[in-house]
Design a protein around this motif. Structure first.
Motif, PDB file in Angstrom:
ATOM      1  N   UNK A  64      -9.053   1.960   2.722  1.00  0.00           N
ATOM      2  CA  UNK A  64      -7.737   2.487   2.358  1.00  0.00           C
ATOM      3  C   UNK A  64      -6.932   2.872   3.598  1.00  0.00           C
ATOM      4  N   UNK A  65      -7.609   3.293   4.659  1.00  0.00           N
ATOM      5  CA  UNK A  65      -6.895   3.714   5.864  1.00  0.00           C
ATOM      6  C   UNK A  65      -6.241   2.536   6.586  1.00  0.00           C
ATOM      7  N   UNK A  66      -6.750   1.327   6.385  1.00  0.00           N
ATOM      8  CA  UNK A  66      -6.027   0.185   6.948  1.00  0.00           C
ATOM      9  C   UNK A  66      -4.598   0.183   6.430  1.00  0.00           C
ATOM     10  N   UNK A  67      -4.428   0.659   5.203  1.00  0.00           N
ATOM     11  CA  UNK A  67      -3.083   0.666   4.616  1.00  0.00           C
ATOM     12  C   UNK A  67      -2.356   1.963   4.920  1.00  0.00           C
ATOM     13  N   UNK A  68      -2.968   3.120   4.568  1.00  0.00           N
ATOM     14  CA  UNK A  68      -2.163   4.334   4.680  1.00  0.00           C
ATOM     15  C   UNK A  68      -2.125   4.914   6.095  1.00  0.00           C
ATOM     16  N   UNK A  85      -2.685   1.485  -1.472  1.00  0.00           N
ATOM     17  CA  UNK A  85      -4.097   1.776  -1.687  1.00  0.00           C
ATOM     18  C   UNK A  85      -4.479   1.462  -3.140  1.00  0.00           C
ATOM     19  N   UNK A  86      -3.570   1.760  -4.097  1.00  0.00           N
ATOM     20  CA  UNK A  86      -3.868   1.394  -5.493  1.00  0.00           C
ATOM     21  C   UNK A  86      -3.941  -0.119  -5.657  1.00  0.00           C
ATOM     22  N   UNK A  87      -3.096  -0.857  -4.927  1.00  0.00           N
ATOM     23  CA  UNK A  87      -3.132  -2.324  -5.007  1.00  0.00           C
ATOM     24  C   UNK A  87      -4.438  -2.862  -4.440  1.00  0.00           C
TER      25      UNK A  87
END
Lengths: 341, 341, 341, 341
Positions: free
Chosen positions: C168-172, C316-318
């Motif tokens: 998830x951290x790759x995104x947020x 992250x939901x995606x």
């Protein structure tokens, strides 16, 4: 497509064998019908697998062989003058590898012989004129878009030189390419030359002055500087930047595949001129075949071959003397109207 | 952070005003406390909005103003010698714009004065040493990875020259940057210079020899060629390629944004040196402030300033004479041990 | 120059200590007067050598320290909301590191608090907006020369990820930079996000989905694709190509020094974001100080901080759902009129 | 050189006439002996000046003409299946332009027919496999130096589309090149496809979805994204970046001549695929002639032609449905052992 042009190839060494392969496999519209080399075994090897080719020890015999309609001279330089004159005597079109004739006196005899014929038969092998990048640069300069050219900055680097290479050969063998390219790009004759030699690279063989910086002046008031470095170790690089009144243009920094690995992006640099100029060689021979089949002679002339020898000789004298040496050219026969044609 | 370093700025013209702005707004750790300019109105304008700055007509008066701990000399070149000697007399650290002193005799008097002091007080404004690309090149050369440098190919192009520019100024004003850069990059002194002038560009003012090709030889056996072209019209370009025994490295072809529109990709070329070297000027002054606050003197020395003047003078003589002119340097005082420090 | 702006820095970790150094040594016009960190030893170390700085365990105490005129928040994300609200309560201008507030609900509370004040106090630390290449791209897009932007192709690569990094951290964390950059470059809000994960690299830690391809849709009908690859091993690379109706523009392939060694030319690729974006950080803080001293608030707003959080949450939901997730934003208060301001 | 290979060319339209010229003038070792086109006037025009060529209205009649040893199919796609099966029935080697057969059901029938023969006769015209840059990239990926490929980022831009172009043709005509290139570069089959369409360019014809972003998944876990933009207006650009576990490699940003004029450097971008891929077409046909004369069949197989059709069909369904569509392939006959051969 009519019949295939019958070609005699003189010389079956490295360059000759490559041209035999090219005529056979790459170029359309021509076939090898005769090959000459004092070492007939080498000649036989070069034509192995080809049909209907005669092999000769003597160059003149090859010119007289059945089916010969054109001649490709790839023998050593000292043999060129005789071969050219023999081809002229038979009215055969010729593609002659550079140097046309190593000494400018002999080169001038070839000019005079062709001028007496009153028509061009010979194309000289300055293959950079067929390289796509050089052609683009020539075409841009000729368009006048950038104004008059003021300087050419040239780089000519080889990975390493063969064992027999001399300091003079950096000029009359390596830089001879730039001599023709500069004359052709600028459409001007070179009028003087100066050679500067920095302390030679530790990687150059003992006694070889390498690199050198060669400076040419032209009859149009331009300057040409050439870095020639034949033991640079890192690649085969040929670059040319034309600096003009309202812009500059540079070739030879061709990007192709850009690879990124840890901490750097990199691109291949060719290690060999055959890689860099493969297409130019093909185009050169193809265009000679095409012109010949139409009864035309195009491309670099024997005047170009002569001028190149004369400038290279002056360059070697400049290297020896450490000063500026003027270039003296014989009057140009009308047949070769324009330097940059 | 301790107290701010109190700086007197001599000269409030284009360069002086820019340095006043830089010390005030860009550089941390320093403040302007005094400014001198014969044109006191101009000086007042340059410090408008700053607190607690005194304005002086006379440079020496500014050095004696309250709070002055260091001097930044940005007055015209002929005023530099007196200002440097006055700063030395007061023990004040100095950052002096180039040329340090325009004539090499005066430059040598400054060298001798500082050598008598026995410690360095002056840093000379050769700001290319603070440019990130030059620093990368210097660091690569110093690492020895590419072997010994054999040649530097340099390009120095300006869009256009100011009306008062002379052929000699292409050398002693423009190329003086390359003179210092070459000495610093190679860690060698320049020993001879030759200048070649092609037919000038139609865009150069009547009578100005532009472009020129300037050739330097060094005491380490290297060659340096510089194309200087101050009316090239197409951009401000500073490039340097170092050709070494086992590799080459080039700076100045910086890519940034690549834009593709119909039929071509293009990238901006700066039109002004302030764009290209903005960061270098900032880093230069910042590093002078940082060193001064620690009681140190770093960066280009007065010896560098002197050597640059001496080479530029030889260059102008080479331009006039059309031949090669040797560079004669006075013996180097021990204080300036190493050319490339 | 007037008095120096008194800054309280919250957080003395990696980022906080770097900002303390920046305010002290790089930025002109400001000084650090108070620092807060629960680990007061770390805070003391970060201010060693600075005069007149108070050290506090509690962030709010630092805001109330003598001489504090502005706040730089560099504490961990979860502490930001409280610090921002406390600064708002005191009317103090703030520069807040990203993420403004990690969850979009908290981020929205900050938006509402500032909107209630009726004037902007906070600038959010999206420092790419201060990078020279991004600014050039933004300026080109805003000029309309290339027509409407249709797609952005983005690359975000790190050499390796820290041990605590999650998919998830790759995104947020990583892609959140592209989220803000895309909103700013396009002047559009992002409306939906899809995440695709190829088979992970063997160099990614067990269980981490790396690389990922993140796709954003915008309310202006544009598409944004982002390759995020945080264990690529070969360099820190941030690139962006804007494809527009009549041209494209690409940043992030910056050339600097081109080195040629045996068989290849290569250029350095930075291994760290601090190298690539060093100047952007400096410009960001300098521009905050400059604006603050004039009583202005500029740069990325808390609305930008909120929108970034909301999009990252949808991303992250995606990633979790494997499908397309729409982004829902609260109504934008009038205070933040324009997404790209 | 033995006798020239006798080639029947089916189709004398744009592509067919170009291949006739190529066999006649560029390729060595082959000659055109028969041409078929329903429009026999067009066929006669295409062979004007060639000796000993028969012209036919019917494709099958051309196959049976005297001297035909091999077939080059350049007729419209719907005619390919019948021509391929007729060539198979006569044991004639074939070079078939893409698309092999436009629908995957017909394509599979061709696969099955050749599989029944038990030996390959057909080479499919995916000419990117013969482009020097693609070959360099393929060779680098196969070497394993960069680790496993994780993603391919592809760009496919045309200046403008012909009037009959549909949104589906962006996929089954334009992107079909990337479909084959991705399969070949990765040595993997494509397993699913998703298509995203941003708001179309104002320069695209009314109703055409242009550009599109096409995403492929592979059976090796890689992702392939393709920007296809057929009315970009600014050039013909084909680029591919392979992102691997330990490095990336990019082709298609080829530098050639760099021109600097006022304020910018620029390089030409080709406006036409024939410029960019001229050499690839030549190499493709030459390599087919060479193999055929040795009794071999190499290059892209009918399986490659079938797989390309099947993926393109799934792509068009993905465009219509707005979602992800899985690709279903028939079992691969043993004859076509390896996808990337």
């Amino acid at each position: 497509m009519g019949d295939l042009l019958g070609v005699a190839v003189l010389g079956a060494g490295h360059m000759g064998a490559d041209h035999i392969r090219r005529v056979d496999q790459v170029v359309s519209g021509a076939r090898v019908v005769a090959v000459a080399d004092p070492d007939t075994d080498r000649a036989k090897e070069a034509v192995a697998g080809l049909d209907a080719v005669t092999v000769h020890e003597d160059a003149v015999a090859a010119l007289d062989a059945a089916g010969v309609e054109a001649v490709l001279i790839a023998s050593p330089g000292p043999a060129h003058e005789e071969a050219l004159l023999a081809a002229f005597a038979r009215g055969l079109p010729v593609l002659c590898e550079k140097p046309m004739v190593p000494d400018s006196t002999g080169a001038l005899r070839v000019v005079e012989a062709e001028a007496r014929l009153g028509r061009r038969l010979a194309q000289i092998g300055f293959m950079r004129r067929y390289d796509a990048e050089y052609q683009r640069l020539k075409s841009l300069l000729d368009s006048g878009q950038l104004g008059r050219p003021l300087m050419l900055h040239c780089t000519h680097r080889n990975v390493s030189s063969p064992p027999y290479f001399t300091s003079a050969m950096l000029i009359d063998s390596s830089v001879s390419h730039e001599i023709d390219a500069a004359r052709w790009l600028l459409g001007q004759e070179l009028t003087a030359v100066t050679v500067l030699s920095p302390r030679s690279s530790a990687n150059a063989p003992e006694g070889l002055l390498d690199p050198q910086l060669v400076l040419f002046e032209t009859d149009g008031g331009a300057l040409v500087d050439v870095e020639v470095f034949v033991n640079c170790g890192f690649g085969y690089q040929v670059r040319c930047e034309a600096v003009c009144e309202s812009g500059s243009a540079r070739i030879g920094d061709d990007h192709t595949m850009v690879v990124t690995t840890r901490g750097s992006t990199h691109e291949d640099v060719p290690l060999d001129y055959l890689v860099r100029f493969a297409d130019a060689y093909d185009r050169e021979v193809q265009s000679w075949v095409d012109a010949t089949r139409q009864g035309l002679v195009t491309g670099p002339s024997v005047w170009d071959g002569y001028a190149s020898s004369a400038v290279a000789e002056a360059g070697v004298r400049a290297l020896d003397s450490g000063g500026r040496v003027a270039v003296e050219l014989a009057p140009r026969p009308d047949l070769y109207g324009n330097v940059s044609r």
